[in-house]
Write a protein that holds these residues in place. Sequence first.
Motif, PDB file in Angstrom:
ATOM      1  N   SER A  41      39.803  33.919  35.691  1.00  0.00           N
ATOM      2  CA  SER A  41      40.414  32.790  34.983  1.00  0.00           C
ATOM      3  C   SER A  41      41.935  32.833  35.105  1.00  0.00           C
ATOM      4  O   SER A  41      42.528  33.851  35.477  1.00  0.00           O
ATOM      5  N   LYS A  42      42.577  31.721  34.764  1.00  0.00           N
ATOM      6  CA  LYS A  42      44.034  31.659  34.783  1.00  0.00           C
ATOM      7  C   LYS A  42      44.626  32.640  33.759  1.00  0.00           C
ATOM      8  O   LYS A  42      45.686  33.226  33.986  1.00  0.00           O
ATOM      9  N   THR A  45      44.586  36.033  35.351  1.00  0.00           N
ATOM     10  CA  THR A  45      45.595  36.105  36.406  1.00  0.00           C
ATOM     11  C   THR A  45      46.994  36.232  35.827  1.00  0.00           C
ATOM     12  O   THR A  45      47.800  37.046  36.289  1.00  0.00           O
ATOM     13  N   LEU A  67      50.027  30.624  40.011  1.00  0.00           N
ATOM     14  CA  LEU A  67      48.835  30.184  39.284  1.00  0.00           C
ATOM     15  C   LEU A  67      48.338  28.809  39.728  1.00  0.00           C
ATOM     16  O   LEU A  67      47.129  28.558  39.758  1.00  0.00           O
ATOM     17  N   TRP A  68      49.252  27.923  40.038  1.00  0.00           N
ATOM     18  CA  TRP A  68      48.867  26.558  40.422  1.00  0.00           C
ATOM     19  C   TRP A  68      49.621  26.164  41.703  1.00  0.00           C
ATOM     20  O   TRP A  68      50.500  25.278  41.676  1.00  0.00           O
ATOM     21  N   SER A  79      50.392  23.122  32.100  1.00  0.00           N
ATOM     22  CA  SER A  79      49.261  24.049  32.076  1.00  0.00           C
ATOM     23  C   SER A  79      49.714  25.440  31.649  1.00  0.00           C
ATOM     24  O   SER A  79      49.024  26.122  30.878  1.00  0.00           O
ATOM     25  N   LEU A  83      48.492  27.423  28.349  1.00  0.00           N
ATOM     26  CA  LEU A  83      47.850  28.730  28.490  1.00  0.00           C
ATOM     27  C   LEU A  83      48.547  29.784  27.643  1.00  0.00           C
ATOM     28  O   LEU A  83      47.892  30.554  26.924  1.00  0.00           O
TER      29      LEU A  83
END
Length: 267
Positions: A41-42, A45, A67-68, A79, A83
């Motif tokens: 999952s993010k 990470t 991450l993105w 995001s 998070l």
Amino acid sequence: MFDVHPVSIIGPGTQPPVLVALLGTFRLTLQGALAPIGSGSKAETLLSHLALARQRRVPRLHLLEHLWPDCESTLAGQSLNSLTYRLNKLASKSLDGAELVTHEDGYYSLNTESGVEVDIDCFDTWSNAGKRLLQSGHEAEGLAHCQRALVLYRGDLCGDSSICTVIERERLRAACLDLLACLADYYYARRNPAEAMKYIHRLLAHDPCREDAHRQAMRCYVRLGLRAQALRQYQICSQALRVEFNATPEPATIDLYDTIRLDPASV
């Protein structure tokens, strides 16, 4: 999404408020309870990245790209904000209201000043302290520290295959093997070859080509009255080196083999 369940990772009375664990598989524990963050999952990470970079702050742009990588920057930023908010809310009670992930001047880091710990640091601290205590004669305390380190080392460092991660993974792996060798030597020196063999077997399971461990195993078998097994250990060592490196044993290993074969009483 972030239910927590009790789990023992370090031991009774020794749990930090928040532990980010990277040895073996990723784990986040809050007051000893495991937060089931999804594998890959993010959240995993992000926390893994910050844990590996815990001695420095990480730029926001770097995290967005990591991450993105294929996301528009504004959406990626939103995001990341979402998070970190959810992770900080999750850990707030365990940290007495402090944040798990801090953000200042465009840089992010784990809040180690408020009680967030990383298992890598715990392993290094307990392993080094244990060996020092054993060398200084504080045996009971030294053994306790060594055992705590070994319990914490649930496997090699998880994470990506970047060169920095690979180097750290190998450093920690070598440190764990050295700790096992230290304990094997400790018990052998105190004429407890059976206990020494427990650590030698664990060491060789991780590194079958470690010749010092094979030699210590040969000595232990002689002390246990198992001369034939000591000679077989040499054959195992020779085979492992031949298969892995197309190499032969070191002179010290050959000399020990000859001594066991011709004059085992002198070992």
